[in-house]
Design a protein around this motif. Sequence first.
Motif, PDB file in Angstrom:
ATOM      1  N   MET A   1     -29.677   5.001   2.299  1.00 35.29           N
ATOM      2  CA  MET A   1     -28.838   3.811   2.212  1.00 35.29           C
ATOM      3  C   MET A   1     -28.423   3.390   3.621  1.00 35.29           C
ATOM      4  SD  MET A   1     -26.922   1.390   1.025  1.00 35.29           S
ATOM      5  CE  MET A   1     -27.589   1.520  -0.590  1.00 35.29           C
ATOM      6  N   TYR A   3     -25.831   1.801   5.353  1.00 40.35           N
ATOM      7  CA  TYR A   3     -24.449   1.352   5.160  1.00 40.35           C
ATOM      8  C   TYR A   3     -24.027   0.288   6.167  1.00 40.35           C
ATOM      9  CZ  TYR A   3     -23.625   4.804   1.544  1.00 40.35           C
ATOM     10  OH  TYR A   3     -23.667   5.511   0.373  1.00 40.35           O
ATOM     11  N   ILE A  50     -25.853  -0.810  -5.806  1.00 41.69           N
ATOM     12  CA  ILE A  50     -24.664  -0.551  -4.984  1.00 41.69           C
ATOM     13  C   ILE A  50     -23.477  -0.376  -5.925  1.00 41.69           C
ATOM     14  CG2 ILE A  50     -23.168  -1.490  -3.170  1.00 41.69           C
ATOM     15  CD1 ILE A  50     -26.138  -0.803  -2.354  1.00 41.69           C
ATOM     16  N   ASP A  54     -20.003   3.223  -2.874  1.00 42.28           N
ATOM     17  CA  ASP A  54     -20.604   2.802  -1.611  1.00 42.28           C
ATOM     18  C   ASP A  54     -19.595   2.029  -0.756  1.00 42.28           C
ATOM     19  OD1 ASP A  54     -23.266   3.842  -1.998  1.00 42.28           O
ATOM     20  OD2 ASP A  54     -23.555   2.238  -3.466  1.00 42.28           O
ATOM     21  N   TYR A  57     -17.156   4.467   0.585  1.00 43.69           N
ATOM     22  CA  TYR A  57     -17.763   5.225   1.681  1.00 43.69           C
ATOM     23  C   TYR A  57     -17.677   4.423   2.976  1.00 43.69           C
ATOM     24  CZ  TYR A  57     -21.115   7.673   4.593  1.00 43.69           C
ATOM     25  OH  TYR A  57     -21.695   8.346   5.633  1.00 43.69           O
TER      26      TYR A  57
END
Length: 179
Positions: A1, A3, A50, A54, A57
């Motif tokens: 992922m 981010y 998503i 997420d 995070y």
Amino acid sequence: MNYVRLSKEISYALRHAPWEYELELDSEGFVPTSQLLEAINENGKHGRVITVSDIEYIIANSDKTRFEIKGDKVRALYGHTIPMHISKEPIVPPAILYHGTTHKAAQIILKDGLKPMKRQYVHLSVDTDTAVQVGKRRDSDPVILKIDAAKAHSDGVKFYKGNDKVVLADYIPPEYISM
């Protein structure tokens, strides 16, 4: 992922173009988290679905607190360029704040004051390290302006909560700014 890429897309959606994601921000800039997730997941470009985890995070691991989740809603904390005015929580600012800028802009600011320009609010840093980091976006050797926030506040200038490193204001008159 990725981010960083996801954080940039969320920033774009919540700060600059909510209409492109069919989002309607409330007066404080919040949207239902489920709507944001639905809009982000619609294009499938992040390789998987998503989730709220997420976003949590990103909030927990970002060097800057850009987003906030309250209950079932999410918002960008600052940096909006949308036409709608986002209401912010008034605060008593730290006594001194800082603003990192270019040498050319510093001369204009000392004469005309700090204006939000294309943003809704002036962004001020609570420490010089943050001001330097911000200033380096436009100048490798930025000028750090010092804001007498205590005096400005006592004279009626309003300050608002941004995040733990950013304080917002509508406008800072030049008499409160020094090099």
